[in-house]
Design an enzyme around this catalytic site. Sequence first.
Site, mmCIF file in Angstrom:
data_model
loop_
_atom_site.group_PDB
_atom_site.id
_atom_site.type_symbol
_atom_site.label_atom_id
_atom_site.label_comp_id
_atom_site.label_asym_id
_atom_site.label_seq_id
_atom_site.Cartn_x
_atom_site.Cartn_y
_atom_site.Cartn_z
ATOM 1 N N LYS A 119 8.904 -0.890 2.566
ATOM 2 C CA LYS A 119 9.122 -1.541 0.883
ATOM 3 C C LYS A 119 10.104 -2.558 0.288
ATOM 4 C CE LYS A 119 6.573 1.847 -1.199
ATOM 5 N NZ LYS A 119 7.044 3.038 -2.636
ATOM 6 N N LYS A 201 -8.395 -0.976 2.873
ATOM 7 C CA LYS A 201 -8.344 0.441 1.488
ATOM 8 C C LYS A 201 -8.023 -0.379 0.196
ATOM 9 C CE LYS A 201 -6.525 5.074 0.805
ATOM 10 N NZ LYS A 201 -5.620 5.993 0.755
ATOM 11 N N LYS A 204 -4.318 0.872 -6.126
ATOM 12 C CA LYS A 204 -4.644 1.018 -7.544
ATOM 13 C C LYS A 204 -3.326 -0.387 -7.861
ATOM 14 C CE LYS A 204 -1.437 4.530 -8.068
ATOM 15 N NZ LYS A 204 -0.284 4.190 -7.810
#
Length: 339
Positions: A119, A201, A204
């Site tokens: 991240k 995948k 969201k």
Amino acid sequence: MDNISSPAKKVMLSGIKPTGDLTLGSYLGAIKNWAERAEQYDCYYFMADLHALTIRNNPADLRRRTLEQLAQYVACGLDPQKNTLFIQSHVPAHAELGWVLNCYTMFGELSRMTQFKDKSAKNADNINGGLFTYPALMAADILLYQPDLVPVGDDQKQHVELTRDVAQRFNNLYGETFKVPEPFSPKVGARIMDLLDPRSKMSKSDEVGNGRVCLMDRPEDIARKFKRAVTDSDGERCVRYDPENKPGVANLMSIYSAVTGESFEEIEREFDGKGYGVFKPAVGEAVIEALRPIREEAEKIMKDKAYLETLCRDGAERASRIAYRTLRKVYKKVGLVAR
């Protein structure tokens, strides 16, 4: 609401950050199966809004998504009488224990977390302290409720292992305080991939959103996304399950199977000789009908402000009773004066 805890049941806990809209992949891959757990486990499901603060959010969007996620959980079949559903920030014990556990989590341990490294690379302009100490707050989320089991995906296994290490370290210093949870590989539903990139995948957090289907998408948007879904360029144009050579078609078949209950063999027979021009709209229509009651129920809940407030309040009160029992024990062990 009555206290749903039962000494005969093991405790399970899971949280999802409201940083994106719940998708068809979220539902078919996980949430659809959660309702079944309530008969076997005492389940705690929370909206991890404090964790969402490690990135910069539009405040109005974060509030909306948090409440929508709660409404969608109920609409997906998570009975608030049988499951404890709550917003993380509504139970201050999470942040309070998070600070304590920060003091029992080593700098070197946090430095080795691969998710922090990943991240940080993606958000080089916002490498904040919360991103670094995220696993200590996650440990608090878990240990507050003394769970036996923590459902965990591959991306969170390292954090759960750290939680176990911190719990054991604290127990060794102060005596038995935390139950050391076991990672749990839950029954998973269909693995749903991106409609435009079937090797990835469905996410969201996809900002564009054309390859994902969200639970609150309008029927016309769902239909449009499936018409544009990637199939395959092998020239065969037949509906056949072959994930390696036909990942796009295999993904659509997985989705159709998950929402209709048909086997891959039955799907192949149903669409034999009909081609993708018939198959893709059929998958879209099946998804529209599967999500329609969820969307309509979630919209109904979102409009009922009194019921939504009751859900938030009752869930937080129920979670707080368990969480503060643990926090009081921890505060006493480390030498803080009782309130």
